[in-house]
Scaffold this active site. Structure first.
Site, PDB file in Angstrom:
ATOM      1  N   LYS A 144       2.367  -3.744  -3.834  1.00  0.00           N
ATOM      2  CA  LYS A 144       3.313  -2.793  -4.428  1.00  0.00           C
ATOM      3  C   LYS A 144       4.621  -3.518  -4.739  1.00  0.00           C
ATOM      4  O   LYS A 144       5.145  -4.253  -3.896  1.00  0.00           O
ATOM      5  CB  LYS A 144       3.575  -1.629  -3.463  1.00  0.00           C
ATOM      6  N   HIS A 179      -0.765  -1.954   7.052  1.00  0.00           N
ATOM      7  CA  HIS A 179       0.336  -1.585   6.150  1.00  0.00           C
ATOM      8  C   HIS A 179       1.695  -1.507   6.858  1.00  0.00           C
ATOM      9  O   HIS A 179       2.674  -2.081   6.410  1.00  0.00           O
ATOM     10  CB  HIS A 179       0.088  -0.217   5.513  1.00  0.00           C
ATOM     11  N   LYS A 193      -0.808  12.009   7.858  1.00  0.00           N
ATOM     12  CA  LYS A 193      -1.418  12.707   6.726  1.00  0.00           C
ATOM     13  C   LYS A 193      -1.035  14.182   6.795  1.00  0.00           C
ATOM     14  O   LYS A 193      -0.627  14.678   7.852  1.00  0.00           O
ATOM     15  CB  LYS A 193      -2.937  12.562   6.802  1.00  0.00           C
ATOM     16  N   ASP A 212      -4.354  -6.268   1.842  1.00  0.00           N
ATOM     17  CA  ASP A 212      -3.534  -5.160   2.311  1.00  0.00           C
ATOM     18  C   ASP A 212      -2.800  -4.683   1.067  1.00  0.00           C
ATOM     19  O   ASP A 212      -1.831  -5.317   0.637  1.00  0.00           O
ATOM     20  CB  ASP A 212      -2.545  -5.619   3.381  1.00  0.00           C
ATOM     21  N   HIS A 213      -3.281  -3.602   0.454  1.00  0.00           N
ATOM     22  CA  HIS A 213      -2.784  -3.287  -0.886  1.00  0.00           C
ATOM     23  C   HIS A 213      -1.309  -2.928  -0.907  1.00  0.00           C
ATOM     24  O   HIS A 213      -0.676  -2.964  -1.950  1.00  0.00           O
ATOM     25  CB  HIS A 213      -3.647  -2.208  -1.563  1.00  0.00           C
ATOM     26  N   GLU A 223       2.250  10.868   4.072  1.00  0.00           N
ATOM     27  CA  GLU A 223       1.335  11.249   2.987  1.00  0.00           C
ATOM     28  C   GLU A 223       1.148  12.758   2.983  1.00  0.00           C
ATOM     29  O   GLU A 223       1.199  13.397   4.036  1.00  0.00           O
ATOM     30  CB  GLU A 223      -0.032  10.604   3.207  1.00  0.00           C
ATOM     31  N   LYS A 227      -9.302  -3.909   4.377  1.00  0.00           N
ATOM     32  CA  LYS A 227      -8.963  -3.469   5.715  1.00  0.00           C
ATOM     33  C   LYS A 227      -9.844  -2.277   6.110  1.00  0.00           C
ATOM     34  O   LYS A 227     -10.403  -1.663   5.207  1.00  0.00           O
ATOM     35  CB  LYS A 227      -7.479  -3.109   5.798  1.00  0.00           C
ATOM     36  N   ARG A 285     -26.235  -0.316  -3.500  1.00  0.00           N
ATOM     37  CA  ARG A 285     -27.587   0.234  -3.302  1.00  0.00           C
ATOM     38  C   ARG A 285     -27.939   1.256  -4.367  1.00  0.00           C
ATOM     39  O   ARG A 285     -29.096   1.422  -4.707  1.00  0.00           O
ATOM     40  CB  ARG A 285     -27.648   0.942  -1.947  1.00  0.00           C
ATOM     41  N   ASP A 302      -5.992   2.915  10.834  1.00  0.00           N
ATOM     42  CA  ASP A 302      -6.030   2.963   9.373  1.00  0.00           C
ATOM     43  C   ASP A 302      -4.756   2.379   8.764  1.00  0.00           C
ATOM     44  O   ASP A 302      -4.799   1.748   7.709  1.00  0.00           O
ATOM     45  CB  ASP A 302      -6.202   4.433   8.938  1.00  0.00           C
TER      46      ASP A 302
HETATM   47  C1  BG6 Z   1      -5.276   3.171   2.742  1.00  0.00           C
HETATM   48  C2  BG6 Z   1      -5.648   4.098   3.854  1.00  0.00           C
HETATM   49  O1  BG6 Z   1      -5.344   1.844   3.168  1.00  0.00           O
HETATM   50  O2  BG6 Z   1      -3.951   3.461   2.313  1.00  0.00           O
HETATM   51  C3  BG6 Z   1      -5.535   5.539   3.396  1.00  0.00           C
HETATM   52  O3  BG6 Z   1      -6.983   3.828   4.272  1.00  0.00           O
HETATM   53  C4  BG6 Z   1      -4.155   5.812   2.850  1.00  0.00           C
HETATM   54  O4  BG6 Z   1      -5.814   6.427   4.465  1.00  0.00           O
HETATM   55  C5  BG6 Z   1      -3.791   4.768   1.795  1.00  0.00           C
HETATM   56  O5  BG6 Z   1      -4.145   7.093   2.273  1.00  0.00           O
HETATM   57  C6  BG6 Z   1      -2.351   4.916   1.350  1.00  0.00           C
HETATM   58  O6  BG6 Z   1      -2.133   4.080   0.245  1.00  0.00           O
HETATM   59  P1  BG6 Z   1      -1.203   4.524  -0.950  1.00  0.00           P
HETATM   60  O7  BG6 Z   1      -1.185   3.351  -1.861  1.00  0.00           O
HETATM   61  O8  BG6 Z   1      -1.807   5.762  -1.543  1.00  0.00           O
HETATM   62  O9  BG6 Z   1       0.127   4.790  -0.335  1.00  0.00           O
END
Ligand code: BG6
Length: 511
Positions: free
Chosen positions: A205, A263, A360, A200-201, A239, A171, A59, A258
């Site tokens: 890794k 993950h 966190k 799912d990143h 984290e 996600k 947007r 989250d």
């Molecule tokens: C994301 C979450 O999918 O993954 C975040 O929404 C989180 O809250 C993050 O901080 C963690 O990913 P990474 O790669 O920084 O460990």
């Protein structure tokens, strides 16, 4: 429903085939922090298609030029970030910028899709993108179904034998079991399952992919990887960051939604699954789903500890309480930490607890899987000064310290029988040159070459939500569901130790 067409796959490691990447949410945070750096890295490593076009849609009022400036700034900041520090190679950045254009549009407006159609035709003509298109939905999940409906109505997700159309969704996929099912149904009105890439990143890794290799490319671990030898498993994703600028999302999402059904459960699945018949996408995903289907459904009061960070400190620096963060309600009961105990009902794992925790604002950033083996059956050394024998552990270190560590007992040199704990400690950096990566490179590239192995299939997403559904139900019914407070910068709530009951075990300390 769309027809399933199988396209020729580009072998791994070769440059991805010609395509256009359309990013919805191109002005957003995800695009800036993760997608653009990942695309730059793909350009740098020679994997980005030679014939490539990128159309950013959002947007925000931007021109092609201001969009390019925005991206250049993001990639430059990434390259100098301490996690990834590298020398910015301007020729690759310039090539990436040269492939880009921007469409300022409202996702809900059908007119936007007519404009997009014209842009795609232009990309095919000017950049020879061959009508292959990857649509990346870097937007809140509430927009997914609407965008895909519009893409469907405009005929943009229709594949041919020659050209593929794929949709990547970020996600969280839904916010509970029912909404995930509904979302899936909506996507499937226009897409075949093979066109949907659920991101799912974590699966991008290297160290996460290595869990499978460690287990199945070595002879020594698998024979021990059973209830006969393993006492329990601890999975930690800790984290240091707090909620940052994401309170609007996080307040209604919380640590559980989250991180856990996506993950953390992917880590669980990779650790606990049976050996797949091959490394083919469906073979791997079948095994992951099978093991998630065998996980006990949670008892939300007995098996779960939820926490929220209160004010604290790290290295002498004061840290805010979650409730004092911008846009967080002053009486918020959103969890920023969650720990749980799960069991797996199959022959390999019956009776072996899996403990999971993520949070966190903890003392350190540390993601790892600790496999604790059973103690020796009796102590030969009971009449000596050795005391109780410590269990062996295998620690799979995912980030930021990447590697693996085996801990075992060894005789302390000297006249007495004394045992000390020693470590065999493998660090990736000692053996391999570690290319700076966000985890997104692998997945964007895999989508371009049509390999869905590292993406979540719908059945595994549903299996994840199924496990945590009772907790969702409890939270929906009881506003006063238990919540423990922990100081920001600490190890998390002390109550999380209660999950170990009287087993004598504890969470591995965070550094
Ligand atoms: C994301 C979450 O999918 O993954 C975040 O929404 C989180 O809250 C993050 O901080 C963690 O990913 P990474 O790669 O920084 O460990």
């Amino acid at each position: 429903m769309a027809q399933d067409i199988e396209h020729v796959k580009t072998p791994h490691g070769e440059r991805a085939p010609a395509c256009t990447l359309v990013i919805f949410g191109a002005a957003g945070d995800l695009t800036k922090r993760l997608l653009m750096p990942a695309l730059y890295n793909l350009a740098r490593t020679g994997l980005l298609p030679l014939n490539f076009a990128l159309i950013g849609v959002d947007r925000a009022d931007m021109t092609d030029d201001s969009f390019r400036a925005h991206v250049a700034q993001a990639v430059t900041a990434f390259a100098s970030d301490k996690h990834y520090a590298q020398t910015l190679q301007t020729e690759h950045l310039d090539r990436l910028l040269g492939s880009m254009s921007y469409l300022s549009a409202d996702f809900s407006d059908p007119q936007a899709y007519a404009q997009l159609t014209a842009r795609l035709q232009q990309a095919d003509k000017e950049k020879h993108a061959d009508a292959n298109v990857m649509f990346y939905l870097a937007v809140g999940s509430r927009f997914f179904a609407g965008i895909v409906d519009q893409l469907g109505a405009a005929g943009l997700v229709q594949e041919t034998e020659q050209a593929w159309r794929r949709v990547v969704v970020e996600k969280p996929f839904g916010h509970d079991l029912a909404s995930a099912r509904e979302l899936n149904k909506q996507l499937r009105n226009n897409l075949h399952e093979t066109q949907i890439y659920r991101m799912d990143h974590f699966l991008g890794k290297e160290t996460v992919q290595n869990i499978m290799l460690m287990r199945f490319a070595n002879g020594i671990f698998e024979p021990l990887w059973t209830r006969d030898h393993i006492d329990h498993v601890q999975i930690t994703v800790a984290e240091t960051v707090g909620v940052e600028q994401r309170a609007a999302f996080y307040e209604t999402t919380g640590a559980m939604r989250d991180m856990v059904p996506n993950h953390v459960f992917q880590l669980l699945a990779l650790t606990a699954m049976e050996s797949p018949a091959s490394f083919d996408a469906d073979a791997v995903r079948n095994e992951k789903t099978k093991v998630l289907d065998s996980v006990h459904v949670l008892d939300p009061l007995r098996d779960v500890v939820r926490g929220q960070y209160a004010a604290g400190a790290r290295n002498g620096e004061p840290l805010k309480a979650y409730r004092n963060e911008a846009d967080v309600s002053a009486d918020s009961r959103t969890e920023t930490y969650i720990a749980m105990k799960l069991g797996i009902d199959n022959w390999r794992w019956a009776g072996v607890p899996f403990y999971l925790r993520t949070g966190k604002a903890l003392s350190t950033r540390q993601s790892e899987i600790q496999v604790q083996f059973k103690r020796p059956p009796f102590s030969l050394f009971r009449d000596t000064a050795t005391g109780a024998l410590q269990p062996n552990t295998l620690l799979i270190k995912l980030q930021p310290d990447e590697g693996a560590m085996l801990t075992f007992g060894a005789k302390i040199p000297g006249p007495r029988i004394e045992i000390g704990q020693v470590h065999m400690d493998f660090h990736y950096k000692d053996y391999f040159q570690n290319a700076p990566s966000t985890g997104y490179e692998t997945l964007i590239y895999d989508c371009m070459i049509g390999d869905a192995t590292l993406f979540q299939r719908s059945d595994s997403v549903m299996a994840g939500w199924q496990i945590v559904q009772p907790l969702q139900d409890l939270l929906a019914q009881r506003k006063d569901a238990p919540l423990s407070f922990y100081a920001a910068g600490s190890q998390g709530p002390e109550e999380a130790q209660q999950l170990f009951g009287d087993s004598g075990n504890r969470w591995r300390s965070l550094a």
